[in-house]
Design an enzyme around this catalytic site. Structure first.
Site, PDB file in Angstrom:
ATOM      1  N   GLU A 165       0.849  -1.087   0.348  1.00 32.46           N
ATOM      2  CA  GLU A 165       0.324  -0.109  -0.328  1.00 32.46           C
ATOM      3  C   GLU A 165       0.885   0.781  -0.184  1.00 32.46           C
ATOM      4  O   GLU A 165       0.768   1.886   1.036  1.00 32.46           O
ATOM      5  CB  GLU A 165      -0.881  -0.476   1.266  1.00 32.46           C
ATOM      6  CG  GLU A 165      -1.792  -0.788   1.104  1.00 32.46           C
ATOM      7  CD  GLU A 165      -3.349  -1.202   1.941  1.00 32.46           C
ATOM      8  OE1 GLU A 165      -3.070   0.002   2.707  1.00 32.46           O
ATOM      9  OE2 GLU A 165      -4.129  -1.913   1.970  1.00 32.46           O
ATOM     10  N   GLU A 368      -4.873  -8.455  -0.280  1.00 30.90           N
ATOM     11  CA  GLU A 368      -6.190  -8.309   1.223  1.00 30.90           C
ATOM     12  C   GLU A 368      -7.635  -8.162   0.425  1.00 30.90           C
ATOM     13  O   GLU A 368      -7.492  -7.590  -0.110  1.00 30.90           O
ATOM     14  CB  GLU A 368      -5.337  -6.810   2.152  1.00 30.90           C
ATOM     15  CG  GLU A 368      -4.194  -7.286   2.256  1.00 30.90           C
ATOM     16  CD  GLU A 368      -3.897  -6.380   3.249  1.00 30.90           C
ATOM     17  OE1 GLU A 368      -4.428  -5.310   4.245  1.00 30.90           O
ATOM     18  OE2 GLU A 368      -2.465  -5.512   2.982  1.00 30.90           O
TER      19      GLU A 368
END
Ligand code: BGP
Length: 470
Positions: A165, A368
Site C-alpha cells: 500500500e 488483502e
C-alpha cells in the site's frame, strides 16, 4: 455482462490469507530486533501497543498448522526490515534470519507457498532518524534489504511483493504512523511526493534485482486499489473520478508496469508545486523494473463529485476526505458499511478487477480483502461470525464473475489469516479466520480458536471455490 455459464477457478489457484509482521508477530524488541517506526510511534488512544500483537513470533508453528488445516496453498506475510537489519543497513541479525527461515520452512513443510511482502509499513526507526524515504539514500537502503532477503530466502521464496500500500503511505501516512517529515518542512505535498518517488525507484530496482538474482522468481507490487465512481452522470463528476482514480490508483500501477508517471498525477503535482526531483538514473531504473503479476488489496470502492476547492484531504485507507482541487468524496447510498464505517462493495470488486486487468493485462493476486468486526468468543470456545462468511461469499462470487469476464486471476489472500492489531483501531477490530484470545489491553491466554469462517473457508478451498454455502 450477464453470463450463462461461470468459468471455474483456475487449477492451482492460490487460496490463502495475509498478515504483516508489525501487526502479528509481537516480540517487537526481542532477539536483536531493532525498533521500527511502528514501535516508536504514539498509538491512537484506546488501542494496544504493538509489542505483543498476536505473538506469532512464538506461535508460528501453531498458526501455520492451522493454516494447513484450512488447506492454504499460500501464506502472505511480511518480513520486518529491522528484525533482520536492526539499524536498517549494515549488521545482519542472525536471529532474525533464523526466524524467517523457520517460518518459511514451516510453510513449505505443508506445501504452503510463502508469499513475502518486503515492506509493510515498518521503516526501521534508525532510518527514520536519517530522513526515512525523504533521503535519496533510501533507495540503496531498500536495495540492501532486498539483497539480504534474496540471498537468505531466495532459494525457497519464489513469490515476492515489494511495498504494501505505497499509495496509503503517501495519502494517509500520518494515520498509519509512517509519515516522517523533516523539521521546518514548508512544502509538505512536495516532500511526500519526493518520498513517494524514492519508493517507486526503490521498488523498480528491487524488481530488477529480483529477476537478476533469482531467475524464475516472481515479483509484483501491492497497492490498495479501490475503483472510484462518479457520483452522477454529470460530466464534471467523471472528471473528478478520473482525477481520484489517477492519484489514488493508477499512479502506482502505471509506474510499476510502465515506469512512467500518470499524466493526470503529474499535472496535479505541477499545479501544486510538488513535482518530485529525478536523480541521475531514476528514469532508466523506473523503466527497467517489471512486475510479473499485480497484487492488490481491495476493501471497497470510492465515490466522488466535482471539486469545489474546499476538500480537506486525509482520512483513512477507505474513507478519503477528497483531494483539494481534484475531487470531493461522498458516501455511496447504495452500499452497506462495516461496523467500523468502511463501505462494502462486492460488485465493486468485480469492477475493480475488470479495470485493473483491462489496463495492465498481468495476472492478478488479491493480497488483502476482508471485514473488520467485533467478534465474541463463546464460553464453549466458538466464534460465530456469519457476517464475515457473508462478506467473503459475496466477494468470491464476484471474483468468479470477473474470471468469467476473462480476468486472469492467480490467487486470493484475504486479510487476515489470524486476528492481529489493526493499523489504527486496535485489537478489537478483528479480521482473522483464527481467533486470538486477547483483548485490547489484557493479553489473556493468546490461545487460538477456529472461527465459523475457518471451517467455511476450509470447504471453499477444498472445492476450489465451487461450494460457497454456509
Ligand atoms: C490495509 C493494510 C493492513 C490492514 C488492513 C486493514 O490497509 O495493508 O495492514 O491493517 O488494511 O486495515 P485496518 O487495520 O486499518 O482495519
Amino acid at each position: 455482462m450477464l453470463h450463462k455459464k461461470l468459468k471455474p477457478f483456475p487449477e492451482n489457484f492460490l487460496w490463502g490469507a495475509s498478515t504483516s509482521a508489525y501487526q502479528v508477530e509481537g516480540a517487537n524488541l526481542e532477539d536483536g530486533k531493532g525498533p521500527s517506526c511502528q514501535d516508536v510511534k504514539k498509538v491512537p488512544e484506546g488501542t494496544s501497543e504493538l509489542d505483543v500483537c498476536a505473538d506469532q513470533y512464538h506461535r508460528y508453528k501453531e498458526d501455520v498448522a492451522l493454516m494447513a488445516e484450512m488447506g492454504f496453498k499460500v501464506y502472505r506475510f511480511s518480513i520486518s526490515w529491522s528484525r533482520i537489519l536492526p539499524k536498517g543497513t549494515g549488521e545482519v541479525n542472525p536471529k532474525g534470519i533464523e526466524y524467517y527461515n523457520n517460518l518459511i520452512d514451516e510453510c513449505l513443510k505443508y506445501n504452503i507457498i510463502p508469499l513475502v511482502t518486503m515492506f509493510h509499513f515498518d521503516m526501521p526507526a534508525a532510518l527514520d532518524e536519517r530522513g526515512s524515504w525523504g533521503n535519496p539514500d533510501s533507495v540503496n537502503w531498500f536495495l540492501e534489504f532486498a539483497r539480504t532477503m534474496y540471498e537468505n530466502f531466495g532459494d525457497r521464496v519464489k513469490y515476492w511483493l515489494t511495498i504494501n500500500e505505497q499509495n496509503m503511505l503517501t495519502l494517509v501516512g500520518p494515520m498509519i504512523g509512517t509519515l516522517h517529515l523533516p523539521e521546518g518542512c514548508t512544502n509538505v505535498l512536495k516532500e511526500i511526493y519526493q518520498q513517494n518517488h524514492h519508493m517507486l525507484v526503490a521498488q523498480a530496482k528491487a524488481m530488477a534485482l529480483c529477476h537478476e538474482m533469482l531467475p524464475g522468481a516472481k515479483i509484483g507490487p501491492a497497492p490498495n486499489i479501490a475503483l472510484i465512481y462518479p457520483n452522477s452522470n454529470k460530466p464534471e463528476d467523471t472528471i473528478a473520478a478520473q482525477n481520484m482514480n489517477a492519484v489514488r490508483n493508477w499512479l502506482y500501477l502505471d509506474m510499476a508496469v510502465y515506469g512512467k508517471y500518470n499524466n493526470l498525477v503529474w499535472a496535479y503535482l505541477e499545479e501544486n508545486d510538488a513535482c518530485p526531483e529525478f536523480h541521475e538514473g531514476d528514469a532508466e531504473a523506473l523503466a527497467n523494473g517489471h512486475p510479473d503479476f499485480i497484487g492488490f488489496n481491495y476493501y471497497s470502492t470510492g465515490t466522488v463529485t466535482a471539486s469545489d476547492g474546499t476538500e480537506e484531504g486525509g482520512g483513512d485507507q477507505q474513507n478519503s476526505r477528497g483531494l483539494p482541487g481534484m475531487a470531493k468524496n461522498v458516501k455511496n447510498p447504495n452500499l452497506m458499511k462495516t461496523e467500523f464505517g468502511w463501505e462494502i462493495d462486492p460488485i465493486g470488486f468485480r469492477n475493480t478487477l475488470r479495470e485493473v486487468y483491462g489496463r495492465y493485462r498481468l495476472p492478478i493476486i488479491i493480497t488483502e480483502n476482508g471485514l473488520g468486526a467485533y467478534d465474541t468468543l463463546t464460553e464453549d470456545g466458538k466464534v460465530h461470525d456469519p457476517y464475515r462468511i457473508r462478506y467473503y461469499q459475496e466477494h468470491i462470487k464476484q471474483m468468479r464473475l470477473a474470471i468469467t469476464d476473462d480476468v486472469e486471476m492467480m490467487g486470493y489472500c484475504p486479510w487476515s489469516a489470524v486476528d492481529l492489531i489493526s493499523t489504527h483501531e486496535g485489537m478489537k477490530k478483528r479480521y482473522g479466520f483464527i481467533y486470538v484470545d486477547r483483548d485490547e489491553f489484557d493479553l489473556k491466554t493468546l490461545n487460538r480458536y477456529r472461527k465459523d469462517s475457518f471451517y467455511w473457508y476450509k470447504k471453499v478451498i477444498a472445492t476450489n471455490g465451487e461450494d460457497l454455502s454456509e
